[in-house]
Scaffold this motif. Structure first.
Motif, PDB file in Angstrom:
ATOM      1  N   ASN A 636       0.853  -1.188   0.000  1.00 46.66           N
ATOM      2  CA  ASN A 636       0.000   0.000   0.000  1.00 46.66           C
ATOM      3  C   ASN A 636       0.893   1.244   0.000  1.00 46.66           C
ATOM      4  O   ASN A 636       1.630   1.494   0.959  1.00 46.66           O
ATOM      5  CB  ASN A 636      -0.914  -0.018   1.230  1.00 46.66           C
ATOM      6  CG  ASN A 636      -1.916   1.109   1.228  1.00 46.66           C
ATOM      7  OD1 ASN A 636      -1.578   2.272   1.031  1.00 46.66           O
ATOM      8  ND2 ASN A 636      -3.174   0.764   1.470  1.00 46.66           N
ATOM      9  N   ASN A 637       0.860   2.000  -1.071  1.00 47.57           N
ATOM     10  CA  ASN A 637       1.748   3.161  -1.206  1.00 47.57           C
ATOM     11  C   ASN A 637       1.568   4.167  -0.077  1.00 47.57           C
ATOM     12  O   ASN A 637       2.534   4.771   0.405  1.00 47.57           O
ATOM     13  CB  ASN A 637       1.520   3.849  -2.554  1.00 47.57           C
ATOM     14  CG  ASN A 637       2.024   3.009  -3.705  1.00 47.57           C
ATOM     15  OD1 ASN A 637       2.923   2.190  -3.536  1.00 47.57           O
ATOM     16  ND2 ASN A 637       1.444   3.196  -4.887  1.00 47.57           N
ATOM     17  N   TRP A 638       0.329   4.389   0.335  1.00 46.32           N
ATOM     18  CA  TRP A 638       0.069   5.356   1.407  1.00 46.32           C
ATOM     19  C   TRP A 638       0.671   4.868   2.723  1.00 46.32           C
ATOM     20  O   TRP A 638       1.275   5.640   3.469  1.00 46.32           O
ATOM     21  CB  TRP A 638      -1.451   5.555   1.544  1.00 46.32           C
ATOM     22  CG  TRP A 638      -1.833   6.516   2.622  1.00 46.32           C
ATOM     23  CD1 TRP A 638      -1.728   7.875   2.597  1.00 46.32           C
ATOM     24  CD2 TRP A 638      -2.381   6.186   3.907  1.00 46.32           C
ATOM     25  NE1 TRP A 638      -2.171   8.419   3.765  1.00 46.32           N
ATOM     26  CE2 TRP A 638      -2.588   7.396   4.600  1.00 46.32           C
ATOM     27  CE3 TRP A 638      -2.729   4.983   4.524  1.00 46.32           C
ATOM     28  CZ2 TRP A 638      -3.115   7.447   5.886  1.00 46.32           C
ATOM     29  CZ3 TRP A 638      -3.259   5.029   5.813  1.00 46.32           C
ATOM     30  CH2 TRP A 638      -3.448   6.243   6.471  1.00 46.32           C
ATOM     31  N   LYS A 641       4.522   5.162   2.618  1.00 47.32           N
ATOM     32  CA  LYS A 641       4.978   6.545   2.775  1.00 47.32           C
ATOM     33  C   LYS A 641       5.004   6.961   4.236  1.00 47.32           C
ATOM     34  O   LYS A 641       5.885   7.717   4.669  1.00 47.32           O
ATOM     35  CB  LYS A 641       4.075   7.467   1.965  1.00 47.32           C
ATOM     36  CG  LYS A 641       4.463   8.933   2.032  1.00 47.32           C
ATOM     37  CD  LYS A 641       3.513   9.782   1.196  1.00 47.32           C
ATOM     38  CE  LYS A 641       3.872  11.265   1.297  1.00 47.32           C
ATOM     39  NZ  LYS A 641       2.921  12.099   0.517  1.00 47.32           N
ATOM     40  N   ASN A 642       4.054   6.482   5.031  1.00 51.36           N
ATOM     41  CA  ASN A 642       3.881   6.989   6.396  1.00 51.36           C
ATOM     42  C   ASN A 642       4.376   6.049   7.491  1.00 51.36           C
ATOM     43  O   ASN A 642       4.400   6.444   8.657  1.00 51.36           O
ATOM     44  CB  ASN A 642       2.397   7.295   6.637  1.00 51.36           C
ATOM     45  CG  ASN A 642       1.917   8.468   5.806  1.00 51.36           C
ATOM     46  OD1 ASN A 642       2.265   9.617   6.052  1.00 51.36           O
ATOM     47  ND2 ASN A 642       1.120   8.174   4.778  1.00 51.36           N
TER      48      ASN A 642
END
Length: 660
Positions: A636-638, A641-642
């Protein structure tokens, strides 16, 4: 008869190098340019004294000594082969005895338990040296050199004057090169397969068959019949040529000479032997070289093994380079399982030396048959070293159990640790999935570092560590394990004060096991987590991501409850009666009560305790789906990132990436 050991000096990567070999199967592994192919050449030279160039000498030694030692005397290459042969005193046809006499020494003869068997060790030394006739010219030429390039250019003038010298390595007596003739039959199948070796072996079988007395007559009859048939087919043309030849006499009759035509019946039947491939569906034949490369490799190796199995010879050696070349992984596994079984049953009765980069090969190979090669480059030295894995285990019960564990669990995936430069041992699949992502997140390239991440299936680290603790080939090993702290004390209350000082027994045991080895580091959770998953959750600094991961892990009956109460511990504490699922309600009420009491007892740690509540809640609902959860994190890219790399994992990655 087999080669027990080889010593190599001043050849390519090798200097002061010694390797012990097994009677049957020897599987040599290592990175590219570690010396595997070079070693096969050393075995091959025993059967074929080939000429060498300056680049076959150890370049490190040439550069080190060209202006000192090698100015006074030319460099040489040396190989010493220690060979074993067992003799049955009742076997009067043992032809090998006569062959080994130039290298025989009575001190190296032992009587076996069976008093009829004598165990003989003999040693052959091969030296590649400058012919002494050119020593003066060499010294004169070396006086003119000013730099290493000058030395190389000057040395090239003497390459053609180098000769091989053969010695009995035990007493130093020199013998002729002919003493090596036929001592061994060494078959060399390199990575670029061709059918020449197979055809030669097959034709040899045919020639032996045709030389039998009963077959000689049949061969002559077959040739005569063949000639008669050809004559019948060509009769018209031969008659025409007869008339043409007899038309004009150029003086042949005067010399009592005439021209006669015939068909040569002395044909080589074995040269007509070919190997074809039959397409089982189409029912047609194709020449072998029109078949796929992978299946051709398989066919070549298989036919070779079958032919030598038929023609057993106890002074035969097979050098097999990269049997996995062009083969599908499943075919690699099956082929090498076949080779292994043949060697274990001794049905081939020969020594086999294999080089490979394939985990499919090592996964089916007994640990006792694997030899690791590495070319070590340090500021002080550069040299090729080897390690037989069997030497890392002694006869103690603990060692035998660890070896059994490896035999069972060193599968295709885990065998990767034998080929990598660095090793990370983890407990489970979740860490294995996430580690490459964590490395990239910290700015390190997983692909470029040749790191093997091995899932040990729990805390079974010791067997995998055993492969490298006393290994001459040093590799950095990072152990990532869980703290396994129990927050619930004997009284059933929540205890967070003992977390930082807690060290589980398995870590204490591991520290003792690796004591004194600076190539091993152990890391575990430090920020309140007891496993990889809850520590990851605690380290998240982006609150919406914590909410998202909880929501994904919860059953449908809790998702709505989370939407309403968010990550507010007070809301969770006050509204547990609204949880509709009785099972979930009971679980959460119990957890809430424990964490509420802890907050009341230690109000200064309230925020930390509430953070632990949600981390433990998250772990409760994903503990049976750790792999799926890990895939969610890295895909999951999101999330990518976090997410934050847990501190203990960051510490471990930075350590393993440091140069030793």
């Amino acid at each position: 008869m087999y080669i027990k050991s080889v010593k190599i000096d001043n050849y390519r990567n090798f200097d002061g190098f010694e390797i012990m070999l097994d009677k049957g199967l020897n599987v040599i592994i290592g990175s590219n340019n570690a010396g595997k192919s070079g070693f096969l050449n050393v075995i091959k030279i025993l059967n074929e004294l080939s000429r060498m160039s300056i680049y076959d000498f150890n370049m490190n030694n040439l550069k080190k000594f060209y202006n000192s030692k090698y100015k006074e005397s030319s460099p040489s290459i040396s190989f010493i082969y220690t060979i074993n042969h067992q003799v049955n005193i009742e076997d009067y046809n043992d032809e090998i005895i006569n062959r080994i006499l130039p290298f025989f020494n009575i001190d190296k003869v032992k009587v076996c338990e069976n008093e009829k068997i004598y165990d003989i060790d003999f040693s052959i030394k091969l030296e590649y040296v400058l012919d002494s006739k050119y020593d003066g010219e060499y010294k004169k030429a070396m006086k003119e050199i000013k730099c290493f390039d000058d030395y190389l250019n000057s040395f090239k003038l003497f390459e053609c004057h180098y000769v091989w010298k053969i010695y009995n390595a035990i007493n130093g007596d020199e013998t002729s090169t002919s003493a090596l003739n036929g001592l061994f039959i060494i078959d060399f199948i390199d990575a670029e397969r061709n059918t020449n070796v197979i055809y030669e072996l097959a034709k040899k079988e045919l020639r032996k068959f045709l030389k039998l007395p009963e077959n000689e007559t049949k061969k002559i009859e077959a040739n005569d019949e063949f000639a008669s048939n050809i004559k019948r087919i060509l009769k018209g043309k031969i008659d025409e040529l007869d008339q043409l030849i007899e038309k004009e006499d150029i003086g042949l009759k005067k010399g009592n000479v005439s021209i006669n035509q015939n068909i040569n019946t002395n044909v080589s039947l074995e040269d007509g032997y070919i190997i074809n491939i039959t397409d089982l569906k189409g029912n047609y034949n194709l020449p072998l070289d029109h078949n796929g490369v992978g299946y051709n490799n398989l066919i070549n190796i298989y036919l070779y093994l079958k032919l030598i199995e038929k023609d057993k010879n106890d002074f035969r050696i097979l050098c097999l380079e990269e049997p996995e070349a062009h083969l599908h992984p499943a075919m690699q596994y099956k082929l090498f399982k076949y080779i292994r079984d043949k060697c274990e049953n001794d049905s081939l009765n020969q020594q086999i030396i294999v080089t490979t980069h394939s985990t499919n090969v090592t996964s089916v190979t007994n640990i006792d048959n694997i030899i690791m090669f590495d070319y070590i480059r340090t500021e002080e030295n550069e040299k090729c070293v080897c390690q037989r894995l069997v030497e890392l285990f002694d006869s103690k019960d603990e060692d035998l159990l660890m070896k059994k564990h490896l035999i069972k669990f060193l599968d295709v995936t885990r065998s990767d640790l034998l080929f990598s430069d660095k090793i990370i041992l983890v407990e489970g699949v979740a860490e294995k999935i996430c580690f490459p992502f964590f490395m990239e997140k910290l700015g390190f390239s997983y692909e470029d570092e040749h790191i093997s991440i091995v899932e040990c299936g729990g805390k079974n680290f010791k067997p995998f560590l055993k492969l490298y603790l006393k290994n001459k080939i040093k590799k950095k090993i990072l152990i990532v394990t869980d703290k396994d702290y129990s927050y619930y004390g004997e009284d059933g209350k929540l205890d967070i004060t003992s977390y930082s000082s807690h060290k589980p027994g398995h870590i204490t045991d591991l520290e003792k096991f690796v004591e004194g080895y600076n190539n091993v580091k152990i890391v575990s959770q430090t920020n309140g987590g007891i496993t990889f998953e809850d520590e990851l959750f605690i380290n998240l600094q982006f609150k919406p991501l914590k909410y998202y991961l909880l929501y994904k892990s919860f059953p449908e009956t809790l998702k709505q409850y989370l939407k309403i109460n968010k990550l507010d511990f007070k809301n969770w504490k006050d509204n547990t009666s609204k949880i509709t699922n009785i099972k979930s309600q009971r679980k959460i009420i119990k957890m809430v009560e424990l964490y509420k009491e802890a907050c009341e007892k230690e109000p200064d740690k309230k925020l930390k305790i509430e953070e632990l509540f949600f981390a433990q809640l998250y772990y409760e609902y994903i503990k049976n789906e750790k792999g799926t959860n890990a895939l969610e994190i890295i895909s999951n890219n999101w999330v990518c990132k976090n997410v934050n790399v847990p501190k203990y994992i960051e510490e471990g990655i930075k350590w393993i990436m440091q140069k030793q």
